[in-house]
Design a protein around this motif. Structure first.
Motif, PDB file in Angstrom:
ATOM      1  N   SER A 140     -14.106  61.480   7.501  1.00  0.00           N
ATOM      2  CA  SER A 140     -14.513  60.160   6.531  1.00  0.00           C
ATOM      3  C   SER A 140     -13.324  59.703   5.955  1.00  0.00           C
ATOM      4  N   TRP A 141     -12.336  60.382   5.595  1.00  0.00           N
ATOM      5  CA  TRP A 141     -11.067  60.079   5.004  1.00  0.00           C
ATOM      6  C   TRP A 141     -10.341  58.879   5.843  1.00  0.00           C
ATOM      7  N   LEU A 142     -10.108  59.478   7.131  1.00  0.00           N
ATOM      8  CA  LEU A 142      -9.704  58.301   8.013  1.00  0.00           C
ATOM      9  C   LEU A 142     -10.205  56.998   8.345  1.00  0.00           C
ATOM     10  N   LEU A 143     -11.445  57.553   8.346  1.00  0.00           N
ATOM     11  CA  LEU A 143     -12.660  56.334   8.647  1.00  0.00           C
ATOM     12  C   LEU A 143     -12.494  55.185   7.551  1.00  0.00           C
ATOM     13  N   LEU A 144     -12.476  55.832   6.438  1.00  0.00           N
ATOM     14  CA  LEU A 144     -12.186  54.664   5.265  1.00  0.00           C
ATOM     15  C   LEU A 144     -10.964  53.944   5.224  1.00  0.00           C
ATOM     16  N   ALA A 145      -9.878  54.605   5.840  1.00  0.00           N
ATOM     17  CA  ALA A 145      -8.616  53.813   6.027  1.00  0.00           C
ATOM     18  C   ALA A 145      -8.633  52.969   7.187  1.00  0.00           C
ATOM     19  N   TRP A 146      -9.245  53.368   8.177  1.00  0.00           N
ATOM     20  CA  TRP A 146      -9.487  52.294   9.363  1.00  0.00           C
ATOM     21  C   TRP A 146     -10.697  51.175   8.986  1.00  0.00           C
ATOM     22  N   SER A 147     -11.791  51.432   7.985  1.00  0.00           N
ATOM     23  CA  SER A 147     -12.345  50.663   7.713  1.00  0.00           C
ATOM     24  C   SER A 147     -11.644  49.444   6.605  1.00  0.00           C
ATOM     25  N   ILE A 148     -10.866  49.976   5.985  1.00  0.00           N
ATOM     26  CA  ILE A 148      -9.904  48.890   4.995  1.00  0.00           C
ATOM     27  C   ILE A 148      -8.987  48.021   5.926  1.00  0.00           C
ATOM     28  N   ALA A 149      -8.430  48.791   6.863  1.00  0.00           N
ATOM     29  CA  ALA A 149      -7.741  48.111   7.897  1.00  0.00           C
ATOM     30  C   ALA A 149      -8.389  46.914   8.614  1.00  0.00           C
ATOM     31  N   THR A 150      -9.540  47.422   9.160  1.00  0.00           N
ATOM     32  CA  THR A 150     -10.320  46.467   9.673  1.00  0.00           C
ATOM     33  C   THR A 150     -11.171  45.165   8.984  1.00  0.00           C
ATOM     34  N   ALA A 151     -11.374  45.653   7.748  1.00  0.00           N
ATOM     35  CA  ALA A 151     -11.643  44.539   6.650  1.00  0.00           C
ATOM     36  C   ALA A 151     -10.698  43.493   6.396  1.00  0.00           C
ATOM     37  N   HIS A 152      -9.391  44.094   6.418  1.00  0.00           N
ATOM     38  CA  HIS A 152      -8.047  43.044   6.018  1.00  0.00           C
ATOM     39  C   HIS A 152      -7.886  42.255   7.370  1.00  0.00           C
ATOM     40  N   LEU A 153      -7.971  42.929   8.635  1.00  0.00           N
ATOM     41  CA  LEU A 153      -7.629  42.052   9.778  1.00  0.00           C
ATOM     42  C   LEU A 153      -8.782  41.077   9.871  1.00  0.00           C
ATOM     43  N   VAL A 154     -10.111  41.308   9.530  1.00  0.00           N
ATOM     44  CA  VAL A 154     -11.213  40.424   9.653  1.00  0.00           C
ATOM     45  C   VAL A 154     -10.844  39.284   8.769  1.00  0.00           C
ATOM     46  N   SER A 155     -10.614  39.511   7.617  1.00  0.00           N
ATOM     47  CA  SER A 155     -10.296  38.339   6.694  1.00  0.00           C
ATOM     48  C   SER A 155      -9.243  37.681   6.949  1.00  0.00           C
ATOM     49  N   GLU A 156      -8.066  38.306   7.520  1.00  0.00           N
ATOM     50  CA  GLU A 156      -7.064  37.378   7.715  1.00  0.00           C
ATOM     51  C   GLU A 156      -7.142  36.714   8.760  1.00  0.00           C
ATOM     52  N   LEU A 157      -7.858  36.951  10.022  1.00  0.00           N
ATOM     53  CA  LEU A 157      -8.389  36.206  10.923  1.00  0.00           C
ATOM     54  C   LEU A 157      -9.221  35.091  10.656  1.00  0.00           C
ATOM     55  N   ALA A 158     -10.093  35.433   9.737  1.00  0.00           N
ATOM     56  CA  ALA A 158     -11.169  34.369   9.451  1.00  0.00           C
ATOM     57  C   ALA A 158     -10.725  33.491   8.290  1.00  0.00           C
ATOM     58  N   TYR A 159      -9.763  33.763   7.369  1.00  0.00           N
ATOM     59  CA  TYR A 159      -9.474  33.050   6.229  1.00  0.00           C
ATOM     60  C   TYR A 159      -8.090  32.905   5.925  1.00  0.00           C
ATOM     61  N   GLY A 160      -7.465  33.530   6.741  1.00  0.00           N
ATOM     62  CA  GLY A 160      -5.892  33.510   6.667  1.00  0.00           C
ATOM     63  C   GLY A 160      -5.466  34.447   5.329  1.00  0.00           C
ATOM     64  N   ASN A 161      -6.304  35.429   5.090  1.00  0.00           N
ATOM     65  CA  ASN A 161      -5.856  36.256   3.951  1.00  0.00           C
ATOM     66  C   ASN A 161      -4.758  37.289   4.017  1.00  0.00           C
ATOM     67  N   ARG A 162      -3.409  36.855   3.278  1.00  0.00           N
ATOM     68  CA  ARG A 162      -2.745  37.709   3.294  1.00  0.00           C
ATOM     69  C   ARG A 162      -2.326  38.317   1.614  1.00  0.00           C
TER      70      ARG A 162
END
Length: 214
Positions: free
Chosen positions: A70-92
């Motif tokens: 669950s510790w690694l999955l949370l880190a992976w989920s944060i990376a996933t959420a950031h990647l999605v927001s960057e691709l969708a909205y150019g979030n940096r």
């Protein structure tokens, strides 16, 4: 498990690059950092899959594993959420936060052993279920909204001070930060809804065994 430390190293480099260069860096540098983040995400995903497959679920090795799933999955989920927001909205805006979180989670696995976090991050595989992954990614989107809210408050305070002194113009990034916070939280709502519906449906159909790992 050399794959996960390699991912952490890439994320750490990306975080340092974002922090040093900032948002006003040249376009070529921005593209390089974006490519490094995507490469780090691929390495992280591959390392997570290999790590989970290496765990002895039936024995005691799972309880003695270096990283709770669950510790690694949370880190992976944060990376996933950031990647999605960057691709969708150019979030940096959340790059430094997300990249640093993932790197620290991998390089300092003992952090989860603090009394408060130890109750949250377990060594079981229940978080690999679809509905729980939906919950985890939804939490990650909400976590990403936190640094945006803090940056919004900080910039608003500075803008108000400049306006009070009659100097400076209104910060043009404030509306962008406000919209981005709203969109990130908006992503979490359908994910939470899907997670609840899937769990309720499986329970209603008497398929509780599908909620268990393995």
């Amino acid at each position: 498990m050399p794959i996960l430390p390699a991912a952490a190293f890439l994320y750490l480099l990306a975080a340092l690059g974002r922090a040093v260069k900032g948002k006003q860096s040249p376009l070529r540098w921005q593209r390089w950092l974006s490519t490094a983040e995507k490469l780090a995400y691929i390495v992280l995903t591959a390392g997570l899959v290999v790590y989970i497959q290496s765990l002895d679920v039936a024995g005691t090795l799972l309880q003695e594993s270096r990283w709770p799933v669950s510790w690694l999955l949370l880190a992976w989920s944060i990376a996933t959420a950031h990647l999605v927001s960057e691709l969708a909205y150019g979030n940096r805006f959340t790059s430094v936060f997300a990249n640093t979180w993932v790197a620290v989670a991998i390089l300092m696995p003992s952090l989860h052993r603090s009394p408060s976090l130890a109750r949250m991050f377990t060594h079981d595989l229940e978080w690999l279920n679809f509905h729980r992954l939906c919950f985890m990614i939804a939490y990650a989107f909400c976590l990403l909204a936190l640094p945006l809210a803090l940056e919004y408050l900080w910039r608003s305070w500075h803008a108000a001070r400049r306006a009070g002194r009659g100097s400076g113009e209104e910060d043009a990034s404030l509306p962008q930060l406000d919209r981005l916070q709203f969109r990130l939280i908006l992503w979490s709502l359908p994910l939470l809804t899907v997670g609840f519906l899937v769990e309720a449906l499986l329970l209603a159909l008497g398929l509780q065994f599908l909620l268990l790992p393995g």
